[in-house]
Design an enzyme around this catalytic site. Structure first.
Site, PDB file in Angstrom:
ATOM      1  CD  GLU A  83      -9.581  -1.068   8.323  1.00 18.82           C
ATOM      2  OE1 GLU A  83      -8.658  -1.609   8.943  1.00 18.82           O
ATOM      3  OE2 GLU A  83      -9.461  -0.643   7.150  1.00 18.82           O
ATOM      4  CG  ASP A  86      -7.424  -5.184   5.285  1.00  9.24           C
ATOM      5  OD1 ASP A  86      -6.844  -5.416   6.341  1.00  9.24           O
ATOM      6  OD2 ASP A  86      -7.614  -4.036   4.840  1.00  9.24           O
ATOM      7  CD  GLU A  91      -2.965  -1.233   2.229  1.00  3.26           C
ATOM      8  OE1 GLU A  91      -2.741  -0.649   3.297  1.00  3.26           O
ATOM      9  OE2 GLU A  91      -4.018  -1.841   1.992  1.00  3.26           O
TER      10      GLU A  91
HETATM   11  C1  GCV Z   1      -2.010   0.547   8.376  1.00  3.29           C
HETATM   12  C2  GCV Z   1      -5.889  -1.831   5.768  1.00  3.29           C
HETATM   13  C3  GCV Z   1      -6.238  -0.546   6.461  1.00  3.29           C
HETATM   14  C4  GCV Z   1      -5.061   0.402   6.485  1.00  3.29           C
HETATM   15  C5  GCV Z   1      -3.869  -0.306   7.136  1.00  3.29           C
HETATM   16  C6  GCV Z   1      -3.592  -1.583   6.337  1.00  3.29           C
HETATM   17  C7  GCV Z   1      -2.484  -2.420   6.960  1.00  3.29           C
HETATM   18  O1  GCV Z   1      -5.699  -1.637   4.403  1.00  3.29           O
HETATM   19  O2  GCV Z   1      -7.347   0.026   5.854  1.00  3.29           O
HETATM   20  O3  GCV Z   1      -5.420   1.530   7.242  1.00  3.29           O
HETATM   21  O4  GCV Z   1      -2.742   0.520   7.185  1.00  3.29           O
HETATM   22  O5  GCV Z   1      -4.730  -2.381   6.334  1.00  3.29           O
HETATM   23  O6  GCV Z   1      -2.799  -3.371   7.638  1.00  3.29           O
HETATM   24  O7  GCV Z   1      -1.320  -2.144   6.731  1.00  3.29           O
END
Ligand code: GCV
Length: 690
Positions: free
Chosen positions: A406, A378, A299
């Site tokens: 989340e 995720d 990401e």
């Molecule tokens: C820390 C998901 C979340 C992100 C997070 C990512 C991760 O994509 O939405 O906020 O980033 O996981 O675990 O690295």
């Protein structure tokens, strides 16, 4: 209930066992043992009003002194009370070399009635601390009859909390207010509150913590420099007496962004030297740092791929810098292509972690621990357990969970997570006998390399720590279930409710609500493991096609006839990443567990499920039921109005009301979506909007 105190409430209990609580005889010990004595003193005062006198344990015969509670170690009590601890693992079995690796005997304790005394003994000082907290929990549960003898060892050597906090004060995916540690681009915290936090965490066995996000932004990159290390050392010092070691989030590109080198290539000699020198500096401030956590090639975070190096090449360069300090690299496996083209059916994000890491099994240094999200996507409301578990044989690893909600309701919706964690922990990877996640984590570390759990935490500056007061149960439950995976979600809910509300009818109602919450949430959410029907970015509330034409690789591809991705050998063959027995079950729609059937299969809406109804009818039914269940939960909460303080009752009531609205949106948007796609009405004629 006092919302700040969580499960460590002040409440006078009966001490029906007649324990000699007034006198505590404490063996001499280090920092953590001293904290254990202090926790005993505080805890007994909180639960009985008594302020115990602390006296030293004398070598030799203690039979002539007044009865009391003895705090010490197995070794000490062997001599004084002739108690042998053969049933416990021998310390010589500890063949790990780094500070993050602990044999499971570490942290073990027993509580034993002996000649009118109560003995609380730890295998080590941490064990004593956990023994004291376990004793206090038992006392607070206020059961009639004699005090039971208890003997425990943690199943998971590593019991980690990850914060996704930023120095700005913002908490990544946080739903409980601003950061406990930072505000306004600096360290800004209440020391007393962080001490209380350390106490809460230690009371459920947490032994490692990272306090800043794995997405390492500009200022946080400098945490490994003199500018911030002094501040971090102060935080480490608050957690230290509670047996909790700090882990630092670092950026793979730090040699460039911090060190001003032209490259972060792990094979470059100046990069190797930079990491060594920087790590030496870090340890000169925090000598017992547990290590670094790294999100690389994920990401947008930099990583070794940029230099055509493998994930192992990347992890090992940091690991080698950490070796002299007995430190560990926690290397996340959340590596996937987040620039996918939705038109391209040949890529499958679910495959990514296994495809990247399985070929590297055996290539990581001994002080690298892979941190693997529990599922291939995720933290969705329901995903299968990721196929790396059980498959990795030579690489140390831990499982990553998410306490912060989340995708599970933002601590607005009640969603009691131990419910799903127990399913995950009981999942059988089918690599030979004793291959459930719980067996692997408890197993012989020569053969099983699963060493514990990390979880993104749900806490913040809100007075009640977790936004939704009942979400405290998730933090408590995480600690309890990873300490002892044989505990079930129901026992944990009961323990938390009794400790928080005091045993009685209110606690019974709360237990019931907790237990109903996850199944209800799952019903009104994305159906049968299809995942990602949430509002993009925010991840609260429905948006059925929100991710459908985006770059994130999480598609359901619903059309007028069918939904889902074929992940069997006739499709992306993701199923083949599992052990043969599981691969066969998952690939067969007749045998695949229905709660994940849409993760593995593309199914027609008229597919007949085990209850004899079509898939479509099941989607309609679960969404109507999920909403109805939230309505019933709200009514049940209202029944507690007269028995709860307003600061407990009202904010939770407001959250249930918002949850009902959310459940209504989910119900109606999901049902309408499929009605519009298929033109097939609900068999029972309930209202589905056009
Ligand atoms: C820390 C998901 C979340 C992100 C997070 C990512 C991760 O994509 O939405 O906020 O980033 O996981 O675990 O690295």
């Amino acid at each position: 209930m006092n919302i700040y105190n969580c499960w460590l409430q002040e409440r006078i209990v009966k001490n029906t066992a007649g324990l000699p609580l007034e006198k505590v005889y404490a063996e001499k010990g280090g920092l953590i043992a001293k904290q254990a004595v202090e926790e005993y003193r505080r805890g007994v005062k909180r639960l009985t009003g008594i302020t115990p006198a602390v006296l030293p344990v004398k070598a030799g015969n203690n039979s002539k002194i007044a009865p009391g509670v003895f705090l010490g170690t197995y070794k000490g009590f062997e001599k004084i009370f002739q108690i042998t601890t053969n049933s416990f693992a021998d310390s010589s079995a500890d063949n790990f070399t780094d500070s993050s690796a602990v044999s499971s005997a570490e942290g073990g304790f027993y509580i034993k009635n002996k000649d009118g005394n109560l003995l609380i003994a730890g295998y080590d000082d941490c064990g004593l601390l956990y023994g004291v907290f376990r004793f206090l929990m038992q006392l607070a549960l206020d059961r009639d009859g004699p005090f039971p003898d208890i003997q425990e060892e943690p199943a998971s050597p590593l019991r980690i909390i990850n914060h996704w906090d930023s120095i700005t004060g913002l908490v990544g995916r946080g739903y409980a207010g601003r950061s406990l540690f930072f505000e306004n681009n600096r360290f800004d915290y209440n020391k007393e509150r962080i001490t209380d936090y350390a106490r809460l965490l230690a009371s459920v066995g947490i032994n490692r913590i990272s306090i800043s996000n794995v997405n390492v932004n500009n200022a946080e990159k400098l945490f490994i420099t003199k500018q911030y290390l002094g501040e971090l050392a102060k935080i480490a010092a608050i957690f230290r007496p509670f047996g909790i070691k700090l882990i630092l989030s670092v950026s793979f590109a730090a040699p460039m962004s911090v060190g001003k080198l032209p490259t972060a290539d792990p094979f470059n000699p100046s990069v190797i030297t930079w990491w060594k020198e920087q790590t030496d500096l870090v340890y000169s401030y925090i000598p017992d740092l547990a290590g670094f956590i790294v999100k690389a090639d994920s990401e947008g975070e930099p990583g070794p791929f940029q230099y055509n190096r493998t994930q192992a090449d990347g992890a090992n360069v940091l690991a080698r810098a950490l070796v002299p300090h007995n430190g560990t690299v926690f290397w996340r496996c959340f590596v996937y292509n987040c620039q996918q083209d939705w038109r391209d059916h040949s890529q499958d994000r679910a495959r990514a972690a296994y495809d990247h890491f399985m070929p590297l099994d055996g290539s990581f240094d001994d002080n690298v621990i892979l941190q693997i999200k529990f599922g291939p996507y995720d933290f969705q409301v329901r995903e299968p357990v990721a196929p790396l578990f059980g498959a990795l044989k030579k690489t140390r690893h831990i499982m990553e969970l998410q306490i912060t909600q989340e995708y599970t309701g933002h601590q607005i919706d009640l969603c009691y997570l131990p419910w799903i964690w127990q399913d995950i922990i009981k999942f059988d990877t089918a690599y030979g006998p004793d291959s459930r996640i719980m067996d692997l984590v408890c197993g012989n570390k020569d053969t099983s390399k699963l060493e514990g759990f990390a979880s993104v935490v749900n806490t913040g500056r809100d007075r009640n720590w977790t936004g939704h007061t009942l979400a405290q149960a998730n933090l408590f439950g995480y600690g309890r279930i990873i300490w002892n995976p044989a505990l079930n979600a129901e026992e944990i809910a009961r323990q938390w409710s009794d400790l928080s509300f005091g045993p009685g009818p209110a606690a019974d109602t709360v237990t019931d609500l907790l237990l109903r919450s996850y199944p209800a949430f799952e019903k009104y959410n994305a159906p049968f493991g299809i995942c990602f029907m949430v509002t993009p970015g925010l991840h609260y509330g429905p948006n059925i096609e929100g991710y459908e034409f985006d770059r994130w690789g999480t598609y359901h591809r619903a059309d007028a006839h069918a939904i889902g991705i074929d992940r069997t050998p006739s499709g992306t063959d993701y199923t083949d990443q599992y052990a043969p027995q599981n691969a066969a079950v998952f690939a067969d729609p007749a045998r695949c567990p229905e709660n994940v059937i849409l993760f593995f299969h593309r199914l027609r809406y008229d597919f007949i499920m085990k209850n004899g109804q079509t898939l479509l009818q099941n989607i309609y039914d679960t969404h109507f039921e999920g909403y109805d269940e939230v309505e019933a939960m709200l009514e049940k909460w209202k029944s507690l109005k007269s028995s709860l303080k307003e600061e407990v009752y009202k904010p939770v009531l407001a959250r249930f009301e918002r949850q009902l609205k959310n459940a209504r949106e989910w119900r109606d948007q999901v049902n309408t979506y499929f009605w519009r796609k298929t033109g097939i009405p609900d068999k029972r004629g309930r209202m589905i909007y056009d």
